[in-house]
Design an enzyme around this catalytic site. Structure first.
Site, mmCIF file in Angstrom:
data_model
loop_
_atom_site.group_PDB
_atom_site.id
_atom_site.type_symbol
_atom_site.label_atom_id
_atom_site.label_comp_id
_atom_site.label_asym_id
_atom_site.label_seq_id
_atom_site.Cartn_x
_atom_site.Cartn_y
_atom_site.Cartn_z
ATOM 1 N N GLU A 1 61.145 54.061 -13.123
ATOM 2 C CA GLU A 1 59.958 54.091 -13.992
ATOM 3 C C GLU A 1 59.559 52.712 -14.504
ATOM 4 O O GLU A 1 58.371 52.452 -14.734
ATOM 5 C CB GLU A 1 60.188 55.029 -15.179
ATOM 6 C CG GLU A 1 60.245 56.498 -14.819
ATOM 7 C CD GLU A 1 61.649 56.998 -14.505
ATOM 8 O OE1 GLU A 1 61.835 58.225 -14.360
ATOM 9 O OE2 GLU A 1 62.570 56.156 -14.413
ATOM 10 N N PHE B 1 66.104 69.408 -24.046
ATOM 11 C CA PHE B 1 66.500 68.643 -22.861
ATOM 12 C C PHE B 1 65.423 67.615 -22.515
ATOM 13 O O PHE B 1 64.253 67.941 -22.434
ATOM 14 C CB PHE B 1 66.722 69.591 -21.679
ATOM 15 C CG PHE B 1 67.057 68.883 -20.394
ATOM 16 C CD1 PHE B 1 68.253 68.185 -20.254
ATOM 17 C CD2 PHE B 1 66.174 68.907 -19.323
ATOM 18 C CE1 PHE B 1 68.563 67.533 -19.076
ATOM 19 C CE2 PHE B 1 66.477 68.257 -18.135
ATOM 20 C CZ PHE B 1 67.676 67.568 -18.013
ATOM 21 N N GLN B 2 65.827 66.393 -22.336
ATOM 22 C CA GLN B 2 64.962 65.258 -22.009
ATOM 23 C C GLN B 2 63.862 65.053 -23.046
ATOM 24 O O GLN B 2 62.735 64.693 -22.727
ATOM 25 C CB GLN B 2 64.358 65.410 -20.600
ATOM 26 C CG GLN B 2 65.411 65.229 -19.501
ATOM 27 C CD GLN B 2 64.817 65.029 -18.127
ATOM 28 O OE1 GLN B 2 63.740 65.533 -17.824
ATOM 29 N NE2 GLN B 2 65.535 64.316 -17.265
ATOM 30 N N LYS C 1 54.505 69.584 -22.205
ATOM 31 C CA LYS C 1 54.393 70.349 -20.960
ATOM 32 C C LYS C 1 53.446 71.529 -21.090
ATOM 33 O O LYS C 1 52.658 71.806 -20.174
ATOM 34 C CB LYS C 1 55.781 70.818 -20.519
ATOM 35 C CG LYS C 1 55.776 71.479 -19.134
ATOM 36 C CD LYS C 1 57.171 71.725 -18.605
ATOM 37 C CE LYS C 1 57.098 72.289 -17.186
ATOM 38 N NZ LYS C 1 58.454 72.486 -16.605
ATOM 39 N N MET D 1 68.448 29.514 -15.546
ATOM 40 C CA MET D 1 68.009 29.013 -16.841
ATOM 41 C C MET D 1 69.117 29.135 -17.884
ATOM 42 O O MET D 1 69.256 28.281 -18.762
ATOM 43 C CB MET D 1 66.761 29.754 -17.307
ATOM 44 C CG MET D 1 66.036 29.079 -18.459
ATOM 45 S SD MET D 1 65.493 27.380 -18.101
ATOM 46 C CE MET D 1 63.924 27.678 -17.294
#
Length: 594
Positions: free
Chosen positions: A72, A134-135, A184, A503
């Site tokens: 993602e 959940f999630q 949802k 760096m």
């Protein structure tokens, strides 16, 4: 008056149409229609349970191409790169919970650099919000500090209006990312849909575009009276599409000009009036002009710590400062200015140019000539010199110079990751056009290079797209090589592989007496085999004389992604350099200064 049967029939039809119910659509379908109405061509995303209704709506349309990334974070970076190169709003789609948290780095990256984006995230059903489902995560709370605005859509009937607002906020004023969180059940519910709004009004959000004419006139008077003028420009020039106006202004006045890292390409790097990039790794002449000018015109820049170094050191020299920015909160934030001008850079510069023409005022050519003589003296230092004739080991600067020499007349875009390679690309590739240099400036996010390049290649399929990276940065999103293959985005990757987090190693050498704590890469993959495993072409380049032939061969493979593993000098440092806490003229110019 007698009414005909035809007129009666028309009236009846009109009445029936007026009372006819709007069509019913699911929330996810309305969301897709909103994206179509906004002329979105590409969306980068990754499906999950909370967004399956939205993905089902995508399955039923064929005007927007969805790009399935492998992480993602890369979805947001790719959309970000697309937005930087085109000026359009980039769009990404992620699921709830870890989908959103994986996207946070990409959102913060876009926020720091003021990139217009809309990120759509899934959320658990409304009835489950706050129950540790959940999630589930608090998307609005998590993203609030790193977005221009965010929305939680609680009713599918609000979907079209929310999307209209999201795109308007993202692209107007000072651009930035907007998150739209969609539960949802909201994406599933059917509601009446009567079309996408043509306009949007928000009482609390009305960014100013036109600058105050009185302030612009004050700026004009200061600029024309200046003995040592300087024009300092940043990413705001590119974001407002004001490169043409900036070039016209500089040519009218004959004043020296510099770009920040984010502003490169706003003014041609090959123009004699350009003093190079300024700041921590800027040129000696650019930094000295910044410190010793008497009138400074700051355009779409924010005086950040990487540009002016220590503010107390910067304030030692008295100067008049004019600051043009669309964001009033950026003005006098770090440096007190004398003439603040809030407005869109393009609009303000257009008005300033018109005022110069009307006034008939001319710069003080004698003073300007003396100022240019001083600048030419600083230029004599040749602060960008390096061991370019070395035949034993590949110098990373030479790779960039060679790439520039081969592509300076081509239709090319350069992305970079973050680190030494980023600075060398900024220093040694001369960008003459806007939106050709795509990198993470404000947040300094490693891993953006390949996703940026993917996004640009989709938008600009006929252009050459090069990703300059290092062996550290490239491994953070290297899985997107799979996406490159699936969606046929043949990019060219130049990895300046010095086997160090370069760096970090440079700072450890200079600031920590050479205590290289965890900056050496002890177990690197065979990048050639890795590229080949992903279905691409891999090249290993170990000798200086092979740099140019390798680049030529890679460019010939127009329809293939090519990973070039350049084994570069592990001891090379980026110079010039301003150490933390120092002033911008307190510079290290070469290894001899260490």
């Amino acid at each position: 008056m007698e009414i005909s049967k035809a007129e009666m029939a028309n009236a009846a039809n009109a009445a029936a149409a007026a009372t006819q119910s709007p069509i019913e659509l699911r929330g996810g379908e309305i969301l897709v229609k909103a994206l179509q109405a906004e002329n979105v061509k590409y969306i980068w995303g990754y499906p999950g349970g909370a967004v399956l209704h939205i993905y089902d709506a995508f399955f039923k349309q064929d005007t927007i191409q969805h790009v399935l990334v492998r992480h993602e974070q890369a979805a947001v970076h790719a959309a970000d790169g697309y937005a930087r190169a085109t000026g359009d709003v980039g769009v990404a789609l992620v699921t709830s919970g870890p989908g959103l948290t994986n996207a946070v780095t990409g959102i913060a990256t876009a926020y720091m650099d003021s990139i217009p984006m809309v990120i759509i995230s899934g959320q658990v059903p409304t009835a489950a919000i706050g129950l540790d489902a959940f999630q589930e995560c608090d998307t609005v709370g998590i993203t609030r500090p790193i977005v221009k605005h965010n929305f939680l859509v609680k009713d599918a009937r609000d979907m079209a209006e929310v999307m209209k607002k999201a795109f308007h906020i993202a692209r107007s004023g000072r651009p930035g990312p907007v998150v739209v969180d969609v539960p949802k059940d909201v994406s599933f519910n059917k509601v009446p849909y009567s079309g996408y709004p043509e306009s949007v009004e928000m009482r609390s959000y009305n960014p100013v575009r036109k600058g105050h004419s009185g302030q612009i006139r004050k700026a004009l008077q200061l600029l024309m009276a200046a003995k040592r003028p300087y024009i300092y420009t940043g990413g705001g020039v590119l974001l407002s599409g004001a490169s043409g106006e900036l070039r016209q202004l500089v040519e009218m006045l004959g004043y020296p000009v510099t770009n920040t890292l984010m502003g490169l390409g706003a003014f041609p790097a090959t123009n004699p009036k350009f003093l190079g990039m300024l700041g921590m790794h800027g040129t000696w002449e650019a930094n000295n002009a910044m410190q010793h000018c008497d009138v400074l015109l700051a355009v779409g820049a924010r005086f950040d710590d990487r540009v002016i170094g220590n503010p107390k050191h910067f304030a030692q020299n008295e100067r008049k400062i004019i600051h043009i920015d669309i964001d009033p909160s950026s003005i006098s934030k770090r440096v007190k200015v004398d003439v603040p001008i809030v407005g869109d850079v393009k609009d303000v510069l257009t008005e300033l140019i018109a005022m110069i023409k009307e006034s008939g005022l001319k710069p003080d050519n004698n003073a300007l000539g003396a100022w240019w003589s001083t600048i030419d003296g600083w230029r004599q230092r040749n602060c960008m010199k390096y061991d370019s004739e070395n035949t034993e080991v590949i110098k990373p600067q030479k790779v960039i110079e060679t790439l520039y020499g081969m592509t300076k007349d081509a239709d090319a875009y350069i992305t970079s990751d973050v680190g030494q390679h980023q600075m060398w690309a900024a220093q040694y590739y001369k960008f003459d056009e806007p939106r050709r240099w795509i990198n993470s400036g404000g947040l300094g996010t490693m891993g953006v290079g390949i996703p940026y390049a993917m996004g640009i290649k989709l938008a600009k399929p006929d252009s050459e797209v090069f990703c300059v990276t290092g062996e550290g940065s490239v491994q953070m999103c290297i899985q997107e090589l799979s996406t490159c293959l699936q969606y046929n985005t043949p990019i060219k990757i130049l990895s300046l592989n010095n086997r160090y987090l370069g760096m970090v190693r440079q700072w450890q050498q200079i600031e920590y007496s050479g205590r290289y704590s965890h900056s050496y890469m002890d177990a690197l993959p065979d990048f050639v085999k890795l590229a080949e495993a992903y279905g691409h072409v891999g090249m290993l380049i170990e000798r200086p004389e092979d740099v140019e032939p390798a680049l030529r061969e890679a460019r010939k493979l127009k329809d293939r992604t090519v990973f070039m593993d350049f084994r570069t000098d592990p001891t090379e440092n980026v110079f010039p350099m301003v150490q933390a806490g120092k002033g911008i003229t307190e510079m290290l110019l070469s290894p001899e200064d260490l």
